[in-house]
Design a protein around this motif. Structure first.
Motif, PDB file in Angstrom:
ATOM      1  N   PRO A  43      37.506  -9.413   7.957  1.00 44.46           N
ATOM      2  CA  PRO A  43      37.263 -10.213   9.164  1.00 44.46           C
ATOM      3  C   PRO A  43      36.130 -11.228   8.987  1.00 44.46           C
ATOM      4  O   PRO A  43      36.034 -12.184   9.755  1.00 44.46           O
ATOM      5  CB  PRO A  43      36.918  -9.168  10.230  1.00 44.46           C
ATOM      6  CG  PRO A  43      36.524  -7.951   9.493  1.00 44.46           C
ATOM      7  CD  PRO A  43      37.214  -7.989   8.165  1.00 44.46           C
ATOM      8  N   GLU A  44      35.289 -11.042   7.972  1.00 47.07           N
ATOM      9  CA  GLU A  44      34.150 -11.949   7.770  1.00 47.07           C
ATOM     10  C   GLU A  44      34.462 -13.099   6.806  1.00 47.07           C
ATOM     11  O   GLU A  44      33.656 -14.011   6.652  1.00 47.07           O
ATOM     12  CB  GLU A  44      32.952 -11.162   7.203  1.00 47.07           C
ATOM     13  CG  GLU A  44      32.481  -9.997   8.060  1.00 47.07           C
ATOM     14  CD  GLU A  44      32.048 -10.456   9.440  1.00 47.07           C
ATOM     15  OE1 GLU A  44      31.471 -11.559   9.551  1.00 47.07           O
ATOM     16  OE2 GLU A  44      32.319  -9.727  10.411  1.00 47.07           O
ATOM     17  N   ALA A  45      35.602 -13.065   6.159  1.00 47.62           N
ATOM     18  CA  ALA A  45      35.902 -14.058   5.128  1.00 47.62           C
ATOM     19  C   ALA A  45      36.064 -15.460   5.717  1.00 47.62           C
ATOM     20  O   ALA A  45      36.718 -15.647   6.746  1.00 47.62           O
ATOM     21  CB  ALA A  45      37.181 -13.669   4.392  1.00 47.62           C
ATOM     22  N   ILE A  84      42.547 -19.420   0.379  1.00 49.16           N
ATOM     23  CA  ILE A  84      43.905 -18.988   0.719  1.00 49.16           C
ATOM     24  C   ILE A  84      44.056 -17.492   0.450  1.00 49.16           C
ATOM     25  O   ILE A  84      44.676 -16.762   1.217  1.00 49.16           O
ATOM     26  CB  ILE A  84      44.954 -19.786  -0.094  1.00 49.16           C
ATOM     27  CG1 ILE A  84      44.905 -21.261   0.297  1.00 49.16           C
ATOM     28  CG2 ILE A  84      46.348 -19.229   0.130  1.00 49.16           C
ATOM     29  CD1 ILE A  84      45.276 -21.562   1.732  1.00 49.16           C
ATOM     30  N   LYS A  85      43.437 -17.056  -0.609  1.00 49.84           N
ATOM     31  CA  LYS A  85      43.457 -15.630  -0.927  1.00 49.84           C
ATOM     32  C   LYS A  85      42.814 -14.837   0.220  1.00 49.84           C
ATOM     33  O   LYS A  85      43.329 -13.821   0.655  1.00 49.84           O
ATOM     34  CB  LYS A  85      42.675 -15.404  -2.229  1.00 49.84           C
ATOM     35  CG  LYS A  85      42.989 -14.131  -2.935  1.00 49.84           C
ATOM     36  CD  LYS A  85      42.392 -14.170  -4.348  1.00 49.84           C
ATOM     37  CE  LYS A  85      42.967 -13.068  -5.199  1.00 49.84           C
ATOM     38  NZ  LYS A  85      42.647 -13.233  -6.618  1.00 49.84           N
ATOM     39  N   GLU A  86      41.705 -15.356   0.705  1.00 51.75           N
ATOM     40  CA  GLU A  86      41.026 -14.700   1.827  1.00 51.75           C
ATOM     41  C   GLU A  86      41.875 -14.753   3.095  1.00 51.75           C
ATOM     42  O   GLU A  86      41.916 -13.811   3.872  1.00 51.75           O
ATOM     43  CB  GLU A  86      39.672 -15.373   2.090  1.00 51.75           C
ATOM     44  CG  GLU A  86      38.651 -15.116   0.990  1.00 51.75           C
ATOM     45  CD  GLU A  86      37.381 -15.945   1.166  1.00 51.75           C
ATOM     46  OE1 GLU A  86      36.541 -15.891   0.261  1.00 51.75           O
ATOM     47  OE2 GLU A  86      37.236 -16.631   2.190  1.00 51.75           O
ATOM     48  N   TYR A  87      42.555 -15.900   3.270  1.00 51.71           N
ATOM     49  CA  TYR A  87      43.410 -16.032   4.455  1.00 51.71           C
ATOM     50  C   TYR A  87      44.492 -14.954   4.455  1.00 51.71           C
ATOM     51  O   TYR A  87      44.872 -14.443   5.508  1.00 51.71           O
ATOM     52  CB  TYR A  87      44.053 -17.421   4.498  1.00 51.71           C
ATOM     53  CG  TYR A  87      44.871 -17.641   5.738  1.00 51.71           C
ATOM     54  CD1 TYR A  87      44.260 -18.041   6.920  1.00 51.71           C
ATOM     55  CD2 TYR A  87      46.237 -17.399   5.749  1.00 51.71           C
ATOM     56  CE1 TYR A  87      45.000 -18.204   8.087  1.00 51.71           C
ATOM     57  CE2 TYR A  87      46.980 -17.559   6.909  1.00 51.71           C
ATOM     58  CZ  TYR A  87      46.352 -17.963   8.060  1.00 51.71           C
ATOM     59  OH  TYR A  87      47.092 -18.113   9.210  1.00 51.71           O
ATOM     60  N   CYS A  88      44.973 -14.621   3.268  1.00 50.65           N
ATOM     61  CA  CYS A  88      46.023 -13.607   3.144  1.00 50.65           C
ATOM     62  C   CYS A  88      45.448 -12.193   3.107  1.00 50.65           C
ATOM     63  O   CYS A  88      46.177 -11.233   2.850  1.00 50.65           O
ATOM     64  CB  CYS A  88      46.851 -13.863   1.888  1.00 50.65           C
ATOM     65  SG  CYS A  88      47.656 -15.462   1.879  1.00 50.65           S
ATOM     66  N   GLY A  89      44.163 -12.072   3.338  1.00 47.62           N
ATOM     67  CA  GLY A  89      43.517 -10.768   3.251  1.00 47.62           C
ATOM     68  C   GLY A  89      43.055 -10.226   4.597  1.00 47.62           C
ATOM     69  O   GLY A  89      43.310 -10.828   5.636  1.00 47.62           O
TER      70      GLY A  89
END
Ligand code: CA
Ligand code: CA
Ligand code: CA
Ligand code: CA
Length: 181
Positions: A170-172, A162-167
């Motif tokens: 582009p590779e996450a 979720i943290k990555e989703y909010c970041g």
């Protein structure tokens, strides 16, 4: 100037949660999502399972969406949502405690039907379906999300995703959490 990747994800998220496709997020959309979830799980209105699920989803509406209703007309337009995301994004990057951390554990509980503190493939698929996210390729996506490859998304993996989703990376892997965007 907001990152294009973020904007794309936010718009996809908004459009999915807008269950009745009237262009606004309202409490009714969460009623609809509840009904969809319950239909998949064959839970009847009035049953304890149904009421429990309903309470959790309405909590999400109240916790996550109501504060995005900037003009307080009981519905959230895409513009209001994007403006809230922009503000939130600025705050999250400046603070230790991101706002999403409050409502996101509640979402985990909604997805984790059997309450074993991990999300399996079937639970993930039911979640995408009930919320109206794109389910195509969900098996492949699930594999990417399951960082340690043990067949489950643990709570730790989930929070990281979720943290990555909010970041803005582009590779996450977390970009895919809510399906194709
Ligand atoms: Ca709606
Ligand atoms: Ca509004
Ligand atoms: Ca589970
Ligand atoms: Ca895992």
């Amino acid at each position: 100037m907001i990152d294009e990747l973020l904007k794309k994800k936010w718009i996809a998220f908004f459009q999915a949660v807008d269950a009745d496709k009237n262009g606004f997020i309202e409490r009714e959309d969460y009623e609809k999502i509840t009904a969809r979830f319950a239909a998949i799980r064959d839970w009847k209105p009035g049953s304890p399972e149904y009421e429990n699920l309903h309470n959790k989803l309405i909590f999400l509406w109240e916790k996550y969406w109501v504060c995005a209703d900037l003009n307080q007309d009981n519905k959230i337009s895409l513009d209001e949502f994007l403006e809230t995301c922009r503000r939130q994004f600025a705050v999250d990057y400046a603070s230790e405690e991101a706002a999403w951390e409050q409502s996101m554990p509640a979402l985990f509980d909604v997805i984790d039907i059997d309450g074993d503190e991990k999300i399996d493939l079937e639970e993930y698929k039911q979640f995408l379906t009930a919320y109206g996210f794109n389910v195509s390729g969900y098996e492949e996506i699930f594999q990417r999300l399951d960082a340690n490859g043990d067949g489950y998304i643990s709570k730790e993996e989930y929070l990281q995703l979720i943290k990555e989703y909010c970041g803005v990376d582009p590779e996450a892997a977390g970009n895919w959490f809510f399906g194709y965007y």
